[in-house]
Design an enzyme around this catalytic site. Sequence first.
Site, short mmCIF file in Angstrom:
data_model
loop_
_atom_site.label_atom_id
_atom_site.label_comp_id
_atom_site.label_asym_id
_atom_site.label_seq_id
_atom_site.Cartn_x
_atom_site.Cartn_y
_atom_site.Cartn_z
N ARG A 149 3.03 5.19 11.73
CA ARG A 149 3.67 4.71 10.57
C ARG A 149 4.97 5.36 10.39
O ARG A 149 5.44 6.33 10.59
CB ARG A 149 2.73 5.40 9.20
CG ARG A 149 3.22 4.93 7.70
CD ARG A 149 2.46 5.88 6.97
NE ARG A 149 3.17 5.32 5.62
CZ ARG A 149 2.13 4.61 4.69
NH1 ARG A 149 0.99 4.76 4.75
NH2 ARG A 149 2.78 4.14 3.54
N ALA B 53 -1.18 -0.21 -1.88
CA ALA B 53 -0.22 0.76 -2.01
C ALA B 53 -1.19 1.85 -1.76
O ALA B 53 -1.99 2.07 -2.64
CB ALA B 53 0.41 1.04 -3.13
N ASP B 54 -1.16 2.70 -0.69
CA ASP B 54 -1.71 4.20 -0.47
C ASP B 54 -0.93 5.14 -1.07
O ASP B 54 0.17 4.95 -1.65
CB ASP B 54 -2.39 4.21 0.90
CG ASP B 54 -1.10 4.56 1.94
OD1 ASP B 54 -1.21 4.48 3.10
OD2 ASP B 54 0.31 4.71 1.24
N SER B 55 -1.68 6.55 -0.91
CA SER B 55 -0.90 7.63 -1.70
C SER B 55 0.56 7.68 -1.12
O SER B 55 1.64 8.12 -1.85
CB SER B 55 -1.73 8.84 -1.44
OG SER B 55 -1.74 9.14 -0.12
N ASP C 118 2.64 5.38 0.29
CA ASP C 118 3.40 4.39 -0.44
C ASP C 118 3.93 4.63 -1.72
O ASP C 118 4.91 4.45 -2.21
CB ASP C 118 2.46 3.15 -0.43
CG ASP C 118 2.52 2.25 0.89
OD1 ASP C 118 1.19 1.83 1.32
OD2 ASP C 118 3.53 2.30 1.72
#
Lengths: 301, 138
Positions: A162, B90-92, B94
């Site tokens: 990521r 969107a994850d945390s 993001d």
Amino acid sequence: MLPYVCKLCLNLKIHCIDQRMFCTSSLLSPLQLPSRTETHLWYVLPNEVKSEPLIKKYVDLLSPIEKENVFSMRGDELQKLALLARALVRTTITRYQICSHVSPRSLEFRKNAHGKPEVCWQHSDDWHPPPLHFNLSHTSTLIACGITIDSPIGIDVEEKQRRMKNNILSFARRYFSREEVERLSAISDPEVQRQEVIKLWTLKEAYVKALGTGFSGAPFNTFTIRFGSANPNPDAKDSAVVIVPLENQTNLTTNWQFAQVELAGSHYAAICRENDGISEGAPMKLIVRKTVPLVEEHCVL
Amino acid sequence: MATFTGASSTTLFSSRQISRQCLAPTRISGLKLVSFSQRSNLPLSFRRLQVSCAAKQETVEKVCGIVRKQLALNDDTAVTGESKFAALGADSLDTVEIVMGLEEEFGISVEEESAQSIATVQDAADLIEKLIEKTSTA
């Protein structure tokens, strides 16, 4: 003939207790709930789930509200992820064959006062539900579910590769504690530094999710995760991790156990649960299983 | 800023045309106009409502841009005020990166409690406006 067969067996990957099985959940042998000292982690790789009939089976497991949520996601990929997350949690909990009237479709869920999901068991006079706790986390390429008995649990997964959109140290300074930023700033290799930031994020996120009070219940810069040097085994998967609250906050305790593992070679996973009071200082007893819900599962060493 | 002096010499301008002309400069400059040099048939409160909507739209668009960039969305994925971050994927991580991007873009500081309550792009734009107003009146 026999010696040849033996040699062949030795070359195969060794799986633990649960053999690879291709059958519906009703035919899989019942699985024991984790003991109070164990933590179970299940994960599914969405890219491995392609069968349309199987995906339709997953849709049939969901409640009307869950279906609405899944189909409100933008695009097929996000809908599939949301669907698999619900299918994973429903099939995983009922994999333990808790009771004959509990099936993947019949499970009900609710949220606690701070929005953390939990099982809403159907009570009856002659049946008491197990004190089962779960927590979900996912990326676009992996969905994981952690299970414990009698302990709050929080998990977080992130892709190893990521990339942050912001500068990595700016990000750390914004969200982490001063001690953590100092430790990360001292790492000279930018790639290692990026990995450590991601790993620290997952640990902090797992802790806050275990607490169950939401992101604002324990803002990330109000506590430090410190790696203890007390662990005698340098090769241990987990380090002795302590939470150091920056202020004396009564709702934060240092009674938590952490584990960090790599999943599928592609993800960092952090698991946080309460110390069981028995295995103080010892690494978390973690059992990891890779699964395709309703189809197969096997332990991952 | 456009001048309306030309319009005062004729009675052919309808109130609808005046409102269109009033809106155009406010969208370009982004400033909140309090008074107009041109006589208008529109009530003052209606004109002010038009002005504050225009400012919010610009904020919403900037938020949409930051969200698009963070989530690497395709051009054909529509992002509007109603768009939910979670529904866009969107994850945390993001979400906190988006908050960071908004803080840098607008020169504000977002508390964790406020960040937690943001579910849509409009929520974020509203919070930004509130925080900007707080810092400008402080």
